[in-house]
Motif scaffolding. Structure first.
Motif, mmCIF file in Angstrom:
data_model
loop_
_atom_site.group_PDB
_atom_site.id
_atom_site.type_symbol
_atom_site.label_atom_id
_atom_site.label_comp_id
_atom_site.label_asym_id
_atom_site.label_seq_id
_atom_site.Cartn_x
_atom_site.Cartn_y
_atom_site.Cartn_z
ATOM 1 N N ILE A 291 36.392 -16.856 18.628
ATOM 2 C CA ILE A 291 36.552 -17.746 19.769
ATOM 3 C C ILE A 291 36.445 -16.962 21.076
ATOM 4 O O ILE A 291 37.055 -15.901 21.234
ATOM 5 N N GLY A 292 35.669 -17.500 22.018
ATOM 6 C CA GLY A 292 35.585 -16.949 23.356
ATOM 7 C C GLY A 292 36.457 -17.748 24.302
ATOM 8 O O GLY A 292 36.499 -18.978 24.220
ATOM 9 N N GLU B 4 41.766 -23.097 30.619
ATOM 10 C CA GLU B 4 40.860 -22.236 29.860
ATOM 11 C C GLU B 4 39.888 -23.083 29.060
ATOM 12 O O GLU B 4 40.249 -24.143 28.532
ATOM 13 N N LEU B 5 38.680 -22.606 28.989
ATOM 14 C CA LEU B 5 37.675 -23.214 28.128
ATOM 15 C C LEU B 5 37.462 -22.275 26.951
ATOM 16 O O LEU B 5 37.116 -21.104 27.136
ATOM 17 N N ARG B 6 37.691 -22.776 25.759
ATOM 18 C CA ARG B 6 37.511 -21.975 24.548
ATOM 19 C C ARG B 6 36.207 -22.387 23.865
ATOM 20 O O ARG B 6 35.890 -23.581 23.806
ATOM 21 N N ILE B 7 35.498 -21.399 23.351
ATOM 22 C CA ILE B 7 34.163 -21.627 22.785
ATOM 23 C C ILE B 7 34.082 -20.982 21.404
ATOM 24 O O ILE B 7 34.567 -19.872 21.186
ATOM 25 N N ARG B 8 33.449 -21.694 20.517
ATOM 26 C CA ARG B 8 33.099 -21.090 19.221
ATOM 27 C C ARG B 8 31.743 -21.618 18.790
ATOM 28 O O ARG B 8 31.404 -22.762 19.129
ATOM 29 N N PRO B 9 30.936 -20.826 18.116
ATOM 30 C CA PRO B 9 31.218 -19.438 17.717
ATOM 31 C C PRO B 9 31.016 -18.466 18.883
ATOM 32 O O PRO B 9 30.103 -18.632 19.705
ATOM 33 N N ALA C 181 31.005 -25.410 19.978
ATOM 34 C CA ALA C 181 32.161 -26.306 19.979
ATOM 35 C C ALA C 181 33.104 -25.837 21.072
ATOM 36 O O ALA C 181 33.347 -24.630 21.214
ATOM 37 N N LEU C 182 33.650 -26.776 21.848
ATOM 38 C CA LEU C 182 34.444 -26.435 23.024
ATOM 39 C C LEU C 182 35.810 -27.099 22.969
ATOM 40 O O LEU C 182 35.961 -28.213 22.454
#
Length: 345
Positions: free
Chosen positions: A44-45, A17-22, A74-75
């Motif tokens: 977080i996406g 999984e790739l998590r993204i913010r904002p 930010a990843l």
């Protein structure tokens, strides 16, 4: 207490999984329009990926969206179960450097390096210490040390590398050198956020190997831009509290000015090789060197001439009262110390 930047570098799995913010509605809409799934949890996406190729395409898309939406993302990449050992959030730019230099990242992650030793001599040319320098393993992947540290800095892994390099040097010194011989080891001030925590691994290695703290001299690495002098004072104080010495490298040029030297008051002052080169023939360099020596004498520091390649340079430095010398005249960095070196403890 923990510091994410000092922890092990996790490999990127082929699924995860790739998590993204904002996370935002416009960002999610654009990602879905490109054919990707995304779920939002608070700020977080979360986007699943099923191959490294698809992850690369996703990162390219995010680069375009970052510019389009004028947002800094930010990843954080996790494994198949959506869980990593620790959260290490990186910028898109840091991840791009990581994937484009995966060979160097693997060297950093796997500690595929060793320490070479370059002798430091006194005025009678007896070895009193060695500087430890990061080098490739004999049968390992080749790298340029400056390039390895630069990629580590660009990817946010410089704290991990700097700590690993210090411990490598300590372990090497314990195997090869008798007690009483000084061991000069470089460090990056920017890699040490909280000295009382970030240096515990260094001090633990010295204790674990039954080494004498007085034998160690930790020096500010030569290319480091010292922006926070108060922080460096704190780092120096912690080394000294543990019974060790500190040094300032490349004094006389660049960031290591005489004023900085007088502010920090290191135990050892290493005069830059640019000043030392042909100093026996250059009156301007001689004046600058004498000024550094006079100022260093005010707080009792020992002065070392770096980069000596000609005997005339050494004789000049010796005759004006310099304490120590280092350079190709006395030996290049080698994997082992000289077989029958004469040393002075």
């Amino acid at each position: 207490m923990s510091c994410t930047d000092c922890l092990a570098i996790e490999p990127v799995e082929d699924q995860g999984e790739l998590r993204i913010r904002p996370y935002s509605i416009p960002l999610a809409a654009a990602i879905k329009a490109a054919g990707y799934e995304i779920a939002g949890v608070k700020n977080i996406g979360i986007i699943p990926y099923t191959s490294l190729e698809k992850l690369m395409r996703l990162l390219k898309l995010l680069g375009e969206l970052q510019q389009l939406l004028t947002v800094s993302l930010a990843l954080y990449i996790t494994g198949k179960k959506g869980v990593g050992l620790h959260e290490r959030w990186l910028s898109l730019e840091q991840l791009e450097v990581r994937f484009s230099h995966d060979n160097l990242i693997n060297i950093i992650s796997n500690h595929d390096f060793c320490s070479y030793l370059q002798p430091i001599v006194n005025v009678t040319e007896k070895i009193v210490g060695f500087e430890f320098l990061l080098r490739p393993l004999q049968n390992g992947s080749y790298f340029q040390p400056y390039e390895l540290f630069e990629i580590a800095r660009q990817t946010g892994f410089h704290s991990f590398l700097d700590r690993a390099a210090r411990v490598s040097a300590i372990e090497c010194s314990a195997k090869l050198l008798p007690k009483g011989i000084k061991r000069f080891i470089n460090f990056l001030p920017s890699s040490i956020y909280n000295p009382q925590y970030c240096l515990t691994h260094t001090f633990a290695a010295i204790d674990r190997l039954n080494q004498d703290p007085k034998d160690f001299v930790f020096e500010v690495v030569e290319t480091e831009n010292i922006a926070d002098i108060a922080h460096l004072h704190t780092i120096f104080a912690e080394y000294r509290r543990q019974g060790m010495h500190v040094a300032l490298d490349d004094v006389g040029t660049g960031y290591s000015t005489v004023e900085l030297m007088c502010s920090l008051k290191p135990d050892y002052v290493k005069i830059d090789r640019e000043l030392i080169s042909n100093c026996d023939e250059d009156a301007v360099k001689q004046s600058a060197i004498l000024n550094i020596m006079d100022r260093a004498a005010e707080f009792g520091a020992k002065v070392l001439a770096e980069g000596i390649e000609r005997r005339e340079e050494f004789l000049f430095c010796r005759d004006i009262g310099m304490d120590l010398a280092q350079g190709y005249l006395f030996g290049k960095p080698e994997e082992l110390p000289p077989a029958h070196f004469i040393y002075s403890v």
